[in-house]
Write an enzyme that holds these catalytic residues in place. Structure first.
Site, PDB file in Angstrom:
ATOM      1  N   ARG A 118       0.817  -1.212   0.000  1.00 55.51           N
ATOM      2  CA  ARG A 118       0.000   0.000   0.000  1.00 55.51           C
ATOM      3  C   ARG A 118       0.852   1.264   0.000  1.00 55.51           C
ATOM      4  O   ARG A 118       0.513   2.251  -0.659  1.00 55.51           O
ATOM      5  CB  ARG A 118      -0.947  -0.017   1.210  1.00 55.51           C
ATOM      6  CG  ARG A 118      -1.860   1.203   1.327  1.00 55.51           C
ATOM      7  CD  ARG A 118      -2.491   1.651   0.025  1.00 55.51           C
ATOM      8  NE  ARG A 118      -3.161   0.584  -0.706  1.00 55.51           N
ATOM      9  CZ  ARG A 118      -3.539   0.680  -1.966  1.00 55.51           C
ATOM     10  NH1 ARG A 118      -3.297   1.793  -2.663  1.00 55.51           N
ATOM     11  NH2 ARG A 118      -4.142  -0.328  -2.559  1.00 55.51           N
ATOM     12  N   LYS A 153       0.610  24.684  -4.534  1.00 56.82           N
ATOM     13  CA  LYS A 153      -0.619  24.036  -4.071  1.00 56.82           C
ATOM     14  C   LYS A 153      -0.442  22.522  -4.129  1.00 56.82           C
ATOM     15  O   LYS A 153      -1.072  21.811  -4.909  1.00 56.82           O
ATOM     16  CB  LYS A 153      -1.796  24.496  -4.909  1.00 56.82           C
ATOM     17  CG  LYS A 153      -2.075  25.988  -4.756  1.00 56.82           C
ATOM     18  CD  LYS A 153      -3.161  26.482  -5.694  1.00 56.82           C
ATOM     19  CE  LYS A 153      -3.377  27.979  -5.556  1.00 56.82           C
ATOM     20  NZ  LYS A 153      -4.371  28.508  -6.507  1.00 56.82           N
ATOM     21  N   LYS A 185       3.094  39.890  -4.041  1.00 59.50           N
ATOM     22  CA  LYS A 185       1.656  39.905  -4.295  1.00 59.50           C
ATOM     23  C   LYS A 185       1.034  41.153  -3.676  1.00 59.50           C
ATOM     24  O   LYS A 185       1.734  41.964  -3.059  1.00 59.50           O
ATOM     25  CB  LYS A 185       1.013  38.636  -3.731  1.00 59.50           C
ATOM     26  CG  LYS A 185       1.531  37.356  -4.381  1.00 59.50           C
ATOM     27  CD  LYS A 185       0.717  36.157  -3.939  1.00 59.50           C
ATOM     28  CE  LYS A 185       1.159  34.897  -4.665  1.00 59.50           C
ATOM     29  NZ  LYS A 185       0.307  33.739  -4.331  1.00 59.50           N
ATOM     30  N   GLU A 214       3.212  39.901  -9.094  1.00 61.19           N
ATOM     31  CA  GLU A 214       1.875  39.559  -9.579  1.00 61.19           C
ATOM     32  C   GLU A 214       1.169  40.825 -10.049  1.00 61.19           C
ATOM     33  O   GLU A 214       1.192  41.853  -9.366  1.00 61.19           O
ATOM     34  CB  GLU A 214       1.081  38.906  -8.450  1.00 61.19           C
ATOM     35  CG  GLU A 214      -0.329  38.494  -8.826  1.00 61.19           C
ATOM     36  CD  GLU A 214      -1.064  37.908  -7.641  1.00 61.19           C
ATOM     37  OE1 GLU A 214      -1.267  36.685  -7.626  1.00 61.19           O
ATOM     38  OE2 GLU A 214      -1.434  38.672  -6.725  1.00 61.19           O
ATOM     39  N   ASP A 235      -2.215  37.629 -13.631  1.00 65.58           N
ATOM     40  CA  ASP A 235      -3.212  36.845 -12.908  1.00 65.58           C
ATOM     41  C   ASP A 235      -4.636  37.153 -13.359  1.00 65.58           C
ATOM     42  O   ASP A 235      -5.075  38.311 -13.348  1.00 65.58           O
ATOM     43  CB  ASP A 235      -3.077  37.135 -11.407  1.00 65.58           C
ATOM     44  CG  ASP A 235      -3.985  36.264 -10.559  1.00 65.58           C
ATOM     45  OD1 ASP A 235      -4.234  35.103 -10.953  1.00 65.58           O
ATOM     46  OD2 ASP A 235      -4.439  36.737  -9.508  1.00 65.58           O
TER      47      ASP A 235
END
Length: 308
Positions: A118, A153, A185, A214, A235
């Site tokens: 597993r 992320k 940012k 950004e 963005d």
């Protein structure tokens, strides 16, 4: 079937010590604190029993994470005090695979094979799912001059493996963390008082890092360019605005202290069906968080053969 001594380093940079720590933590989750125990396997399978198993793809995709197989087997064997199974690889990380394709053959103590099953499947399936997603974007962007990038992320604790998988699938990595590239940012601009103030603060404090800014509008992009940004993150811009911003930046390149080529990255609300449209604006990169935060696993299985 073809064989490989070990998985190809299609995507170099996965640190051996890091991989060993990740596998150790994953095994502790299953077995308890080392050496731990598997109460089912150790009750039903003799330590002397040997057998073979095949690591098989249950679905089509791009495989990655085969590098975990040897390390998982090695650690399990050490915990059980048994020999590590021998592994013959029939595929390499970064290779497209078909349903039913055998990726690796394993031979050795059955206890080791079952205890390791597993953990190695969890890691390899996860990595292969990310590689499969990255490969889909890489195919869509082929010939455009743009590349797909990942983001931060990622699954906590698995960032290195998932970014490895992105590279194996034909994508590229953005910054690995908060430590290697400065990303200015809107909140940083608020804290510093201006884009220029934020950039100058980074350059003064950490002169060794590149600075990306950004921008949500063409005006913000040009302000960042004038303030000395190394590259720009554009963005959530609609395609016409994105194209206009790219054109404005390209027109300034090589003039007034602006580098000869400023790297431009589109991000936000990007989907595979828009990939070529966005690439057509002239950006260098499309950053896609879904490569790591939303990619489903690639279904892999370990099939045990009769025990001797």
């Amino acid at each position: 079937m073809p064989t490989h001594d070990r998985p190809s380093a299609v995507a170099p940079g996965l640190d051996d010590a890091w991989l060993a720590r990740v596998v150790e933590v994953a095994l502790d989750e299953d077995l308890g604190t080392a050496p731990g125990r598997d109460v089912t396997t150790q009750a039903t399978v003799s330590p002397s029993a040997t057998g073979t198993a095949e690591l098989v793809a249950r679905a089509a995709g791009t495989v990655a994470g085969l590098v975990v197989v040897d390390e998982t087997l090695r650690q399990v064997a050490g915990r059980l005090g048994l020999p590590a199974p021998a592994v013959t690889f029939h595929a390499q990380d970064g290779e497209a695979v078909a349903p039913g394709q055998v990726l690796a053959s394993l031979a050795g103590p059955v206890q080791v094979l079952l205890v390791a099953e597993r953990t190695l499947l969890n890691l390899a399936s996860r990595a292969s799912g990310v590689a499969t997603a990255a490969a889909a974007w890489a195919r869509e962007l082929a010939g455009t001059g743009a590349r797909v990038l990942d983001t931060r992320k990622t699954t906590p604790g698995l960032r290195a493996l998932e970014k490895y998988a992105v590279r194996a699938g034909g994508g590229a990595n953005k910054r690995m963390g908060l430590h290697d590239v400065a990303m200015v940012k809107d909140n940083h601009v608020v804290a510093a008082g201006s884009v220029r103030g934020a950039i100058e603060a980074v350059r003064q404090t950490f002169p060794d890092v590149l600075v990306q800014v950004e921008a949500d509008t063409t005006a913000q992009a040009m302000e960042a360019l004038d303030a000395g940004a190394d590259f720009l993150l554009l963005d959530n811009m609609p395609t016409p605005v994105l194209a206009a911003t790219v054109a404005a930046v390209r027109e300034r390149q090589g003039r007034d202290g602006v580098p000869a080529h400023v790297e431009l990255e589109a991000t936000g609300n990007l989907t595979l069906d828009r990939a070529r449209e966005v690439a057509g604006t002239g950006v260098d990169f499309l950053s896609v968080g879904a490569l790591t935060h939303s990619a489903p696993i690639l279904d892999l299985a370990l099939d045990l053969r009769p025990v001797r």
